[in-house]
Design a protein around this motif. Structure first.
Motif, short mmCIF file in Angstrom:
data_model
loop_
_atom_site.label_atom_id
_atom_site.label_comp_id
_atom_site.label_asym_id
_atom_site.label_seq_id
_atom_site.Cartn_x
_atom_site.Cartn_y
_atom_site.Cartn_z
N ALA A 1 35.52 31.95 17.64
CA ALA A 1 34.29 32.72 17.47
C ALA A 1 33.77 33.08 18.85
CB ALA A 1 33.25 31.90 16.72
N GLU B 1 29.35 34.78 16.80
CA GLU B 1 29.87 35.80 15.90
C GLU B 1 31.09 35.24 15.19
OE1 GLU B 1 30.73 39.39 18.02
OE2 GLU B 1 28.64 40.02 17.97
N SER C 1 34.41 35.28 12.84
CA SER C 1 35.50 36.21 12.54
C SER C 1 36.60 35.45 11.80
CB SER C 1 36.05 36.81 13.82
OG SER C 1 36.82 35.87 14.54
N ASN C 2 37.62 36.17 11.40
CA ASN C 2 38.75 35.52 10.74
C ASN C 2 39.83 35.15 11.76
OD1 ASN C 2 39.62 38.05 11.35
ND2 ASN C 2 40.32 38.58 9.30
N SER D 1 29.74 45.34 14.25
CA SER D 1 29.14 44.06 14.58
C SER D 1 29.57 42.97 13.60
CB SER D 1 27.62 44.20 14.57
OG SER D 1 27.01 42.97 14.84
N GLN D 2 29.89 41.81 14.13
CA GLN D 2 30.26 40.67 13.30
C GLN D 2 28.98 39.90 12.94
OE1 GLN D 2 33.37 39.81 12.29
NE2 GLN D 2 34.27 41.55 13.35
N GLU D 3 29.05 39.12 11.87
CA GLU D 3 27.92 38.31 11.45
C GLU D 3 27.71 37.14 12.42
OE1 GLU D 3 26.42 35.79 7.56
OE2 GLU D 3 28.44 36.62 7.57
N GLN D 4 26.46 36.91 12.82
CA GLN D 4 26.15 35.79 13.70
C GLN D 4 25.62 34.63 12.88
OE1 GLN D 4 23.94 36.54 17.25
NE2 GLN D 4 25.02 38.43 17.67
N ASN E 1 36.39 29.51 11.81
CA ASN E 1 36.37 29.11 13.20
C ASN E 1 35.98 27.65 13.41
OD1 ASN E 1 34.86 32.22 13.40
ND2 ASN E 1 36.94 31.89 14.08
#
Length: 76
Positions: A68, A61, A63-64, A2-5, A32
């Motif tokens: 997002a 979420e 991401s790099n 899970s990615q950070e929200q 993002n």
């Protein structure tokens, strides 16, 4: 995994009839500057009222990657 929200606010720049769209964030969240929403990845989506130029907020979420994943979205 899970990615950070994180919360965001921004402007809808694209909406497709199949439920896909793009939001340009007011302030970048992580790497993002834009987020993608769709009927498949978003848990809340006020689709009938979504159109380019509408200001929205919600969670995405982070991401790099370039985009997002918008999880929740509401009209402001």
């Amino acid at each position: 995994m899970s990615q950070e929200q994180k919360p965001f606010s921004g402007t809808v720049v694209r909406v497709e009839p199949d439920g896909f769209g793009i939001v340009e964030f007011d302030n970048a969240i992580g790497a993002n500057t834009h987020g993608v929403f769709s009927t498949a990845i978003s848990t809340t989506l006020p689709f009938p009222a979504m159109k380019p130029g509408v200001h929205v907020s919600g969670t995405a979420e982070v991401s790099n990657r370039d985009l997002a994943a918008v999880k929740t979205i509401k009209l402001d």
